[in-house]
Design an enzyme around this catalytic site. Structure first.
Site, PDB file in Angstrom:
ATOM      1  N   GLU A 119      62.803   6.296 -43.602  1.00  0.00           N
ATOM      2  CA  GLU A 119      63.609   6.640 -44.785  1.00  0.00           C
ATOM      3  C   GLU A 119      62.785   7.538 -45.692  1.00  0.00           C
ATOM      4  O   GLU A 119      61.564   7.395 -45.756  1.00  0.00           O
ATOM      5  CB  GLU A 119      63.984   5.358 -45.545  1.00  0.00           C
ATOM      6  CG  GLU A 119      64.848   4.422 -44.729  1.00  0.00           C
ATOM      7  CD  GLU A 119      64.981   3.036 -45.353  1.00  0.00           C
ATOM      8  OE1 GLU A 119      64.333   2.763 -46.379  1.00  0.00           O
ATOM      9  OE2 GLU A 119      65.737   2.231 -44.789  1.00  0.00           O
ATOM     10  N   LYS A 121      61.119   8.512 -49.007  1.00  0.00           N
ATOM     11  CA  LYS A 121      60.683   7.690 -50.140  1.00  0.00           C
ATOM     12  C   LYS A 121      61.040   8.423 -51.429  1.00  0.00           C
ATOM     13  O   LYS A 121      60.421   9.407 -51.791  1.00  0.00           O
ATOM     14  CB  LYS A 121      59.183   7.428 -50.055  1.00  0.00           C
ATOM     15  CG  LYS A 121      58.717   6.423 -51.097  1.00  0.00           C
ATOM     16  CD  LYS A 121      57.289   5.980 -50.816  1.00  0.00           C
ATOM     17  CE  LYS A 121      56.860   4.857 -51.732  1.00  0.00           C
ATOM     18  NZ  LYS A 121      56.843   5.210 -53.137  1.00  0.00           N
ATOM     19  N   ASP A 123      61.496   9.409 -55.254  1.00  0.00           N
ATOM     20  CA  ASP A 123      60.622   9.305 -56.412  1.00  0.00           C
ATOM     21  C   ASP A 123      61.492   8.966 -57.618  1.00  0.00           C
ATOM     22  O   ASP A 123      61.986   9.840 -58.316  1.00  0.00           O
ATOM     23  CB  ASP A 123      59.898  10.641 -56.614  1.00  0.00           C
ATOM     24  CG  ASP A 123      58.702  10.471 -57.523  1.00  0.00           C
ATOM     25  OD1 ASP A 123      58.395   9.321 -57.886  1.00  0.00           O
ATOM     26  OD2 ASP A 123      58.096  11.491 -57.872  1.00  0.00           O
ATOM     27  N   TYR A 230      68.182   1.030 -50.326  1.00  0.00           N
ATOM     28  CA  TYR A 230      67.301   1.035 -49.154  1.00  0.00           C
ATOM     29  C   TYR A 230      67.031  -0.355 -48.588  1.00  0.00           C
ATOM     30  O   TYR A 230      66.229  -0.493 -47.677  1.00  0.00           O
ATOM     31  CB  TYR A 230      65.989   1.761 -49.439  1.00  0.00           C
ATOM     32  CG  TYR A 230      65.211   1.239 -50.626  1.00  0.00           C
ATOM     33  CD1 TYR A 230      64.684  -0.038 -50.641  1.00  0.00           C
ATOM     34  CD2 TYR A 230      64.977   2.067 -51.726  1.00  0.00           C
ATOM     35  CE1 TYR A 230      63.975  -0.502 -51.719  1.00  0.00           C
ATOM     36  CE2 TYR A 230      64.262   1.615 -52.814  1.00  0.00           C
ATOM     37  CZ  TYR A 230      63.759   0.326 -52.811  1.00  0.00           C
ATOM     38  OH  TYR A 230      63.053  -0.128 -53.880  1.00  0.00           O
ATOM     39  N   LYS A 319      52.664   8.755 -47.060  1.00  0.00           N
ATOM     40  CA  LYS A 319      52.821   9.649 -48.199  1.00  0.00           C
ATOM     41  C   LYS A 319      52.685  11.128 -47.819  1.00  0.00           C
ATOM     42  O   LYS A 319      51.903  11.484 -46.935  1.00  0.00           O
ATOM     43  CB  LYS A 319      51.753   9.329 -49.268  1.00  0.00           C
ATOM     44  CG  LYS A 319      51.851   7.931 -49.839  1.00  0.00           C
ATOM     45  CD  LYS A 319      53.112   7.697 -50.637  1.00  0.00           C
ATOM     46  CE  LYS A 319      53.029   8.222 -52.044  1.00  0.00           C
ATOM     47  NZ  LYS A 319      52.329   7.339 -52.965  1.00  0.00           N
ATOM     48  N   CYS A 413      47.357  45.334 -77.056  1.00  0.00           N
ATOM     49  CA  CYS A 413      47.469  45.247 -75.595  1.00  0.00           C
ATOM     50  C   CYS A 413      46.069  45.220 -74.965  1.00  0.00           C
ATOM     51  O   CYS A 413      45.247  46.101 -75.250  1.00  0.00           O
ATOM     52  CB  CYS A 413      48.258  46.451 -75.068  1.00  0.00           C
ATOM     53  SG  CYS A 413      48.242  46.576 -73.269  1.00  0.00           S
ATOM     54  N   CYS A 416      45.645  48.831 -72.979  1.00  0.00           N
ATOM     55  CA  CYS A 416      45.586  50.150 -73.620  1.00  0.00           C
ATOM     56  C   CYS A 416      45.272  50.070 -75.116  1.00  0.00           C
ATOM     57  O   CYS A 416      45.048  51.100 -75.755  1.00  0.00           O
ATOM     58  CB  CYS A 416      46.891  50.914 -73.399  1.00  0.00           C
ATOM     59  SG  CYS A 416      48.261  50.242 -74.350  1.00  0.00           S
ATOM     60  N   CYS A 431      53.825  45.161 -74.997  1.00  0.00           N
ATOM     61  CA  CYS A 431      52.998  46.298 -75.394  1.00  0.00           C
ATOM     62  C   CYS A 431      53.967  47.427 -75.764  1.00  0.00           C
ATOM     63  O   CYS A 431      54.938  47.679 -75.053  1.00  0.00           O
ATOM     64  CB  CYS A 431      52.121  46.711 -74.211  1.00  0.00           C
ATOM     65  SG  CYS A 431      51.411  48.351 -74.368  1.00  0.00           S
TER      66      CYS A 431
HETATM   67  S1  IVH Z   1      61.144  -0.483 -49.339  1.00  0.00           S
HETATM   68  C1  IVH Z   1      58.937  -4.368 -49.287  1.00  0.00           C
HETATM   69  N1  IVH Z   1      62.292   1.888 -49.080  1.00  0.00           N
HETATM   70  O1  IVH Z   1      58.704   2.684 -53.234  1.00  0.00           O
HETATM   71  C2  IVH Z   1      59.586  -3.042 -49.224  1.00  0.00           C
HETATM   72  N2  IVH Z   1      60.970   1.472 -51.015  1.00  0.00           N
HETATM   73  O2  IVH Z   1      55.864   1.177 -53.272  1.00  0.00           O
HETATM   74  C3  IVH Z   1      59.593  -2.372 -50.527  1.00  0.00           C
HETATM   75  N3  IVH Z   1      60.886   3.353 -52.582  1.00  0.00           N
HETATM   76  O3  IVH Z   1      59.004   0.368 -55.703  1.00  0.00           O
HETATM   77  C4  IVH Z   1      60.373  -1.193 -50.733  1.00  0.00           C
HETATM   78  N4  IVH Z   1      62.188   4.708 -51.440  1.00  0.00           N
HETATM   79  O4  IVH Z   1      61.049   1.727 -55.397  1.00  0.00           O
HETATM   80  C5  IVH Z   1      61.505   1.097 -49.843  1.00  0.00           C
HETATM   81  N5  IVH Z   1      63.369   3.906 -48.737  1.00  0.00           N
HETATM   82  C6  IVH Z   1      62.595   3.129 -49.494  1.00  0.00           C
HETATM   83  C7  IVH Z   1      62.066   3.567 -50.729  1.00  0.00           C
HETATM   84  C8  IVH Z   1      61.249   2.704 -51.465  1.00  0.00           C
HETATM   85  C9  IVH Z   1      61.459   4.560 -52.551  1.00  0.00           C
HETATM   86  C10 IVH Z   1      59.996   2.860 -53.673  1.00  0.00           C
HETATM   87  C11 IVH Z   1      60.428   1.518 -54.179  1.00  0.00           C
HETATM   88  C12 IVH Z   1      59.193   0.726 -54.381  1.00  0.00           C
HETATM   89  C13 IVH Z   1      58.104   1.630 -53.954  1.00  0.00           C
HETATM   90  C14 IVH Z   1      57.162   0.868 -53.035  1.00  0.00           C
END
Ligand code: IVH
Length: 678
Positions: A119, A121, A123, A230, A319, A413, A416, A431
């Site tokens: 999935e 991740k 932000d 998620y 990451k 400037c 020049c 300028c």
């Molecule tokens: S699973 C035990 N799935 O990442 C499993 N987390 O450091 C915990 N996050 O605070 C989370 N996308 O908010 C999971 N597809 C995803 C995610 C996700 C973002 C964030 C989540 C959590 C942090 C974990």
């Protein structure tokens, strides 16, 4: 009395109908991204419901779509105990760390085969949503994992969070997900904050958190927040599927928004491919993502693997390389652009961000520097996104020593020495010397550059050398260079001089729109140049066009028209155009009747990413050959060109029986047509 009873019964029926309709359209719009009615029609339904509820308050229910608009300010957030803690994730930063994670898990599972769910991740901000008897009862932040804040009112304003789910859902259950602000939403929000003089949000997570944790949910309601679910926290009263993947499908069927980019991977190699795939495409996503979450699919295995501390052994966050870093701002330099604008840039102590050394960053203008309160000597947060020029997000005030200096634009400037002014209503300092050498050189570089006359071999360095040697004082001088002059320059061998002269010669035949763009008329980008040339088929026609004629062109306003008039009025520019004419540069459009072109009458639609000829370029080529480039597949579409990761247009084309072309077939067709039209 009887009359009001009837009124109530009727109202009740209508209210129910309206809620059904609104929930349906809400789901189409916010979850499926595929609305069936216009915003205005949606508003109309909402107003009707609101009116009935005002009249009959007894009909208001907590899951009514009207309850999303935002209620009066909350006193303060209450505390919510999480029945099952919200945990965090361990990180992996390279393939080796991912391998190590898997090896540990696999050993604990005694070598039993497993598949994975990958999935993106997000932000944003983690939230937990509890539903009881089909209704959203509590929405909470993660907090410390055990206790979070009650932000139910605010989360109800997030349109993609269902306020109610079908009766088939478990009696009580909790889903978890990430609330986020899409990139465009963040940009807009920051623009508004800038206007109001408020501090900007540095990243999407802050913006999402700041929006969701508003005491006044009416503010939250105005932010374009979205969510991806998620995970399932827990469920009572119903057996759940045995794998995470199936649970996600099930939650989707209940109306939750699940990221369509999630993938089921059979092997760890597939996981790595998924990671690389998205690492290369981060720019194409409408939201910010900081990695890939890899989860072992089978729930029984997850339970067996359990947790170490607060991190599950069954999942890991792989990451993406960092995009932000911190360093010191040593100084602020100034470049003078081709229109005379003074462009400040940051000179920084070199720092590695995501594997790239960064020592310069764009700073836009003085106002921007002051608004962000960036001072020379500051520690600053810098950010790079893909290939774009790095930017300074903001200073770190806590690291100030008191020796930092506030930046001021120079009064003269730096190139020049002429006076610098800041025209009313403009952000840039300029300028005032039209003959400023910096401007002249930038104009020459622009003229020869890729999108303009595209003179191969005449890059920034050669332009500078020619300019400094006094051989080229304006762009037209390029066409009067001789071999004798060029060989005298450093590092110009016989062969390269021949090539340079050849490409200068070839550029004389560029289409008129290129020439118009290359002239560097302020405000005229390549698209506006195209527009102008559609209406004026020679430089002379354009140069003599009166204001009214220019304003007749759709999307050309007084500002652009003024700029065109001012440009052609200047003696210096007239002289350059004469020199171009004398040199044999084509200053009029070759006229071919559109209907005689090889792709006349054919409509193309492109879906997915094209590798060899990126989409905008492909569309320009189609149009140049007399074809049409559409955005949606309709019955009129003749060809659908399919690149990598095609969208839903492919299915539509298949159902309509539209001819489908691979990128290769399409390029072949273009080449042949281009051959014919020469
Ligand atoms: S699973 C035990 N799935 O990442 C499993 N987390 O450091 C915990 N996050 O605070 C989370 N996308 O908010 C999971 N597809 C995803 C995610 C996700 C973002 C964030 C989540 C959590 C942090 C974990």
């Amino acid at each position: 009395m009887i009359e009001t009873m009837a009124g109530l019964a009727e109202a009740k029926q209508r209210v129910q109908k309206l809620r059904e309709l609104l929930n349906h359209h809400n789901y189409r719009y916010y979850v499926l991204d595929s609305p069936e009615i216009s915003d205005a029609e949606y508003d109309q339904l909402m107003r009707e419901l609101q009116k009935l509820e005002d009249e009959y308050p007894e009909l208001i229910t907590p899951d009514s779509p009207t309850q999303r608009v935002g209620a009066a300010p909350l006193e303060a957030f209450g505390v919510v105990e999480h029945p099952q803690p919200l945990l965090s994730l361990a990180n992996a930063f390279d393939d080796d760390e991912l391998d190590a994670w898997y090896k540990r898990a696999s050993n604990l599972l005694g070598g039993r085969q497993t598949d994975f769910v990958c999935e993106l991740k997000m932000d944003g901000l983690a939230v937990a949503l509890t539903y009881v008897n089909g209704l959203l009862e509590v929405g909470a932040t993660r907090g410390d994992g055990f206790r979070g804040e009650n932000i139910t009112q605010n989360l109800k304003t997030v349109r993609s969070i269902p306020l109610s789910v079908s009766k088939d859902a478990p009696r009580r259950f909790e889903v978890r997900g990430e609330v986020y602000l899409p990139k465009a939403g963040l940009k807009k929000l920051n623009q508004e904050r800038e206007k109001e003089g408020l501090p900007l949000f540095a990243n999407p997570r802050n913006a999402a958190a700041g929006s969701v944790r508003q005491l006044d949910s009416r503010i939250t309601a105005q932010r374009p927040l979205d969510i991806f679910i998620y995970g399932l926290g827990w469920a009572e009263g119903k057996a759940m599927p045995e794998t995470h993947w199936e649970i996600m499908q099930y939650l989707r069927s209940l109306g939750f928004k699940i990221n369509p980019n999630n993938a089921l991977c059979k092997t760890l190699d597939e996981v790595k491919t998924y990671y690389k795939h998205w690492l290369d495409r981060l720019e194409t996503l409408p939201y910010d993502v900081d990695g890939v979450v890899v989860k072992i699919n089978r729930i029984a295995y997850q339970d067996e693997l359990g947790y170490v501390g607060r991190e599950p052994r069954w999942a890991i966050a792989y990451k993406f390389p960092a995009t932000q870093g911190t360093t010191r701002l040593l100084d602020i330099g100034i470049n003078v652009g081709r229109t005379g604008s003074l462009n400040p840039y940051a000179i920084m102590e070199p720092v590695q961000v995501g594997g790239v050394v960064i020592k310069q960053a764009a700073l836009h203008n003085e106002e921007d520097i002051h608004r962000k309160d960036i001072r020379i000597g500051d520690w600053v947060i810098i950010q790079r996104a893909g290939e774009v020029i790095p930017e300074i997000v903001g200073p770190i005030p806590s690291r100030r020593t008191g020796k930092e200096e506030i930046f001021h634009m120079p009064k003269r400037c730096p190139v020049c020495g002429a006076e610098v002014i800041k025209p009313e209503g403009e952000a840039m300092h300029r300028c005032t010397n039209a003959a400023c050498p910096a401007q002249a050189l930038e104009k020459i570089k622009h003229f020869a550059s890729r999108g303009a006359m595209d003179i191969e071999g005449v890059g920034e360095k050669l332009c500078q050398a020619l300019f400094e040697a006094g051989m080229v004082k304006d762009a037209a001088d390029l066409y009067y260079l001789t071999k004798g002059q060029l060989v005298n320059l450093e590092r110009m061998a016989d062969k390269s001089t021949t090539n340079v002269l050849k490409s200068i010669e070839a550029s004389k035949e560029r289409p008129l729109a290129r020439v118009v763009f290359a002239l560097g008329i302020p405000q005229i980008g390549s698209e506006t140049a195209d527009l102008l040339v559609e209406h004026f088929s020679s430089i002379d026609e354009l140069a003599q066009a009166p204001m009214e004629k220019l304003l007749e062109i759709p999307s050309i306003g007084p500002k652009i028209a003024d700029s065109v008039l001012a440009f052609f009025r200047q003696k210096e520019n007239q002289r350059i155009i004469e020199k171009l004419r004398q040199a044999g540069v084509r200053l009029e459009e070759k006229k071919t009747k559109a209907k005689d072109l090889p792709l006349a009458g054919l409509e193309f639609v492109i879906t997915g990413r094209l590798d060899v000829s990126p989409r905008p370029e492909a569309e320009v080529r189609i149009k140049a050959l007399g074809g049409k480039a559409g955005s949606d597949v309709t019955r009129k579409t003749n060809y659908l060109v399919v690149g990598t990761d095609p969208g839903s247009k492919l299915a539509r084309a298949q159902s309509l029986g539209t001819t489908i072309l691979s990128e290769e077939e399409f390029l072949k067709m273009l080449k042949e047509a281009e051959g014919k039209s020469k």
